[in-house]
Design a protein around this motif. Sequence first.
Motif, PDB file in Angstrom:
ATOM      1  N   GLY A 224      -9.289 -19.106  -0.237  1.00 37.83           N
ATOM      2  CA  GLY A 224      -8.358 -18.500  -1.182  1.00 37.83           C
ATOM      3  C   GLY A 224      -8.167 -19.260  -2.479  1.00 37.83           C
ATOM      4  N   THR A 225      -8.719 -20.453  -2.599  1.00 38.47           N
ATOM      5  CA  THR A 225      -8.592 -21.207  -3.844  1.00 38.47           C
ATOM      6  C   THR A 225      -9.545 -20.656  -4.896  1.00 38.47           C
ATOM      7  N   ALA A 226      -9.161 -20.809  -6.147  1.00 38.06           N
ATOM      8  CA  ALA A 226      -9.968 -20.263  -7.236  1.00 38.06           C
ATOM      9  C   ALA A 226     -11.245 -21.064  -7.431  1.00 38.06           C
ATOM     10  N   VAL A 227     -12.316 -20.367  -7.741  1.00 36.39           N
ATOM     11  CA  VAL A 227     -13.565 -21.018  -8.123  1.00 36.39           C
ATOM     12  C   VAL A 227     -13.367 -21.636  -9.504  1.00 36.39           C
ATOM     13  N   GLU A 228     -13.813 -22.875  -9.669  1.00 39.47           N
ATOM     14  CA  GLU A 228     -13.717 -23.563 -10.949  1.00 39.47           C
ATOM     15  C   GLU A 228     -15.101 -24.079 -11.340  1.00 39.47           C
ATOM     16  N   LEU A 229     -15.482 -23.818 -12.560  1.00 36.05           N
ATOM     17  CA  LEU A 229     -16.777 -24.259 -13.067  1.00 36.05           C
ATOM     18  C   LEU A 229     -16.602 -25.481 -13.962  1.00 36.05           C
ATOM     19  N   PRO A 230     -17.328 -26.563 -13.687  1.00 41.58           N
ATOM     20  CA  PRO A 230     -17.248 -27.749 -14.563  1.00 41.58           C
ATOM     21  C   PRO A 230     -17.602 -27.355 -15.993  1.00 41.58           C
ATOM     22  N   ALA A 231     -16.852 -27.894 -16.950  1.00 38.62           N
ATOM     23  CA  ALA A 231     -17.027 -27.464 -18.342  1.00 38.62           C
ATOM     24  C   ALA A 231     -16.599 -28.576 -19.293  1.00 38.62           C
ATOM     25  N   ARG A 232     -16.892 -28.354 -20.560  1.00 31.86           N
ATOM     26  CA  ARG A 232     -16.413 -29.221 -21.632  1.00 31.86           C
ATOM     27  C   ARG A 232     -15.715 -28.363 -22.684  1.00 31.86           C
ATOM     28  N   TRP A 233     -14.762 -28.964 -23.380  1.00 27.82           N
ATOM     29  CA  TRP A 233     -14.069 -28.291 -24.454  1.00 27.82           C
ATOM     30  C   TRP A 233     -14.236 -29.073 -25.751  1.00 27.82           C
TER      31      TRP A 233
END
Length: 239
Positions: A224-233
């Motif tokens: 049930g946890t959200a999928v998170e994609l590694p990223a940069r800002w």
Amino acid sequence: MTVSDRYRSSWDGYWEQSSGEAGEPFWDADPALTARRDLDHLTPYADHTLPIADLGCGNGTQTRFLATRFSAAVGVDLSAAAVAHARRADPDGVATYEQLNLADPAQADALHDRLGDTNVYMRAVLHQSDPEDRPAVAATVARLVGAHGRALVLEPTGAAKEVIAAIAAQPGGPSLKLRRVKEHDLRPGEVAEGEVAALLRETGLTLLAEGTTALVMSETHPDGTAVELPARWFVAGRP
């Protein structure tokens, strides 16, 4: 410059066969988990009396939130079907929405003429753009920002592909949200290390800040946890 017919038809097909409901697309997470958090990076640098342009707005989920934090918000998308969904989801006209080819400098200039200098929010658009179009997309960011706006650009890193591959390999195969991405040939690309910074600098913008983050998806893991994609800002503008 115009985007490829394949790229345009893929996105039109996706949105034409979508309900437009918030959360239906793989990436369309609640703004409380996306734009609201993302703005922590932009707020120290941005003039909130300027409008903000949401590039690649889709069904406008994030645009409507951005409109509560800036003087005005406009969402733009290549797909006419996406823009139609965004307008239907916003009967009160909290924001405005336009069809726009981010790789077309004439369209970018016309939008800047209407808005003046504007802040920019662009979440996970470059990696979905064909590599040959990316310099033109970055140039559109610079055109819209002008002398006084600030841009927040967020892109998944190469490690995001591993996360998506793991989801697709789960028992039962890819989820419906992920299958729809594949069926419409929305190919997740990979923006190389340093590519976003280089593209922004080549337009004449200065990088004011950057860092690591995670892009929260509407997709969830089995627990049930959200999928998170590694990223940069990246926050960019003209000093």
